[in-house]
Enzyme design. Structure first.
Site, short mmCIF file in Angstrom:
data_model
loop_
_atom_site.label_atom_id
_atom_site.label_comp_id
_atom_site.label_asym_id
_atom_site.label_seq_id
_atom_site.Cartn_x
_atom_site.Cartn_y
_atom_site.Cartn_z
N ASP A 44 0.82 -1.21 0.00
CA ASP A 44 0.00 0.00 0.00
C ASP A 44 0.86 1.27 0.00
OD1 ASP A 44 -2.35 -1.38 -0.12
OD2 ASP A 44 -2.87 -1.14 2.00
N GLY A 45 2.02 1.21 0.66
CA GLY A 45 2.92 2.37 0.66
C GLY A 45 3.41 2.69 -0.74
N ALA A 55 -5.91 11.17 21.33
CA ALA A 55 -5.72 11.39 22.77
C ALA A 55 -6.08 12.81 23.18
CB ALA A 55 -4.28 11.06 23.17
N ASN A 70 -6.82 5.97 11.10
CA ASN A 70 -8.13 6.31 11.65
C ASN A 70 -8.72 5.16 12.46
OD1 ASN A 70 -10.97 7.71 11.50
ND2 ASN A 70 -11.28 5.70 10.59
N ARG A 120 -7.34 20.07 22.29
CA ARG A 120 -5.99 19.91 22.80
C ARG A 120 -5.72 18.43 22.96
NH1 ARG A 120 -2.86 22.59 28.08
NH2 ARG A 120 -0.83 21.69 27.55
#
Length: 268
Positions: free
Chosen positions: A45-46, A186, A165, A149
Site C-alpha cells: 500500500d505504501g 488522545a 483512523n 488539545r
C-alpha cells in the site's frame, strides 16, 4: 495502452517489474512514464501511495492497479503469479475504455504566512505538535465547533479509514461514500478545552478548518509525506472534486478486503 511501473525496490518487486516489462512488450503495450493510461504499483500500500502522489496531477487521465509482493493490501488486487492474466486483460481492452472504480480522496488547503498551497491525499492527513500537545480551533462550514488539545488530529478518506483512523477508534467507511472523517488523537478535556471525543464524518461540500494556536511547530503528514511548519495559520480539509481511478478487471469487494485484513477466516 500506455503504462508505467512504480515498485518498492526490494528483490521480489524488482524481479516482478522486469517480468512485467517482458510480458508487456510481447502484448504490444507501450512504456510511457510521462503520460501512462495505467500506473502499475508493485509492492504494498505504501508503494501505491507513492505512485498516487507521483501522478496526482494526472488523475483525470490515469488509472492505477496494484500487484502486492508482500502482505495483502487494500490497494493491491493482483499477485506476481497472475501477471499473465493481468496483462491479457490490459492488452485485450487497450482499444476500449478501461474498467475502473473511482474512490473519493481529500483535498487539503494549507494556509501559511508565505501563502496557500493545495494538496491531495489518498489515505489521510494528520496534524501533530512537534514540541508538545496540539492546540487548535476547529470550524465546520465556517462555524466554530470546538477547541482541541491533544496529541493530534487525523483526517482520512473512506479507503484511508482502515488505517491510522481505525487505530483511533474511527469508523470504517465504504469508499462509495463521498466523505471525510476527522478523528482525535488522545484529546484532553477540561474546563478550557472541550472536544467531541469521537470521530466525525463530513459529507461532500462540507469543510473543516483547523487553526493551530499561533507559534506552534506543527508536523503535518500527507499519506507518506511529512513536513514541519512553523508558520501554519490553518488547514482546510474537504472531499476533493476529483477522484482516483483503480483498474478493476475482476471483483474484489471492499468488505472482503476488510475481513481478510482484520478478521481472517471465520471458524464455525
Amino acid at each position: 495502452m500506455k503504462y508505467n511501473i512504480v515498485n518498492r525496490g526490494d528483490e521480489t518487486s524488482v524481479r516482478t517489474m522486469e517480468r512485467f516489462h517482458e510480458l508487456a512488450a510481447e502484448c504490444g503495450l507501450k512504456l510511457d512514464p510521462e503520460n501512462p493510461d495505467i500506473v502499475v504499483s508493485i509492492g504494498g500500500d505504501g508503494t501505491m501511495l507513492h505512485a498516487f502522489h507521483l501522478y496526482a496531477d494526472k488523475l483525470d487521465q490515469t488509472s492505477f492497479v496494484g500487484i502486492h509482493t508482500g502482505h495483502l493490501g487494500f490497494y493491491a488486487d493482483w499477485k506476481p503469479m497472475e501477471l499473465e492474466t493481468l496483462l491479457r486483460h490490459m492488452a485485450t481492452e487497450s482499444a476500449e475504455p478501461i474498467r475502473t472504480v473511482k474512490y473519493p480522496i481529500i483535498e487539503i488547503q494549507i494556509v501559511a504566512e508565505q501563502g496557500t498551497e493545495t494538496y491531495l491525499a489518498l489515505n489521510e492527513c494528520t496534524l501533530k505538535g512537534v514540541e508538545g500537545t496540539l492546540v487548535a480551533e476547529l470550524r465546520i462550514n465556517d462555524e466554530r465547533f470546538e477547541m482541541f488539545r491533544g496529541d493530534g488530529i487525523c483526517i482520512s478518506t473512506p479507503t484511508g479509514s482502515t488505517g491510522y483512523n481505525r487505530s483511533l477508534n474511527g469508523a470504517i467507511l465504504h469508499p462509495s461514500l463521498e466523505a471525510v472523517q476527522i478523528a482525535e488523537m488522545a484529546s484532553l478535556n477540561n474546563r478550557v478545552y472541550r472536544s467531541l471525543g469521537s470521530s466525525i464524518v463530513l459529507p461532500k461540500h462540507h469543510h473543516c478548518d483547523i487553526s493551530p494556536k499561533k507559534g506552534q511547530k506543527i508536523l503535518l503528514t500527507l499519506d507518506h509525506l511529512n513536513m514541519q511548519l512553523t508558520d501554519l495559520i490553518s488547514i482546510r480539509c474537504m472531499v476533493a472534486d476529483r477522484k482516483v481511478s483503480f483498474v478493476r478487471y475482476r471483483p474484489f469487494p471492499f468488505w472482503n478486503r476488510v475481513r481478510e485484513s482484520f478478521i481472517g477466516d471465520i471458524v464455525e
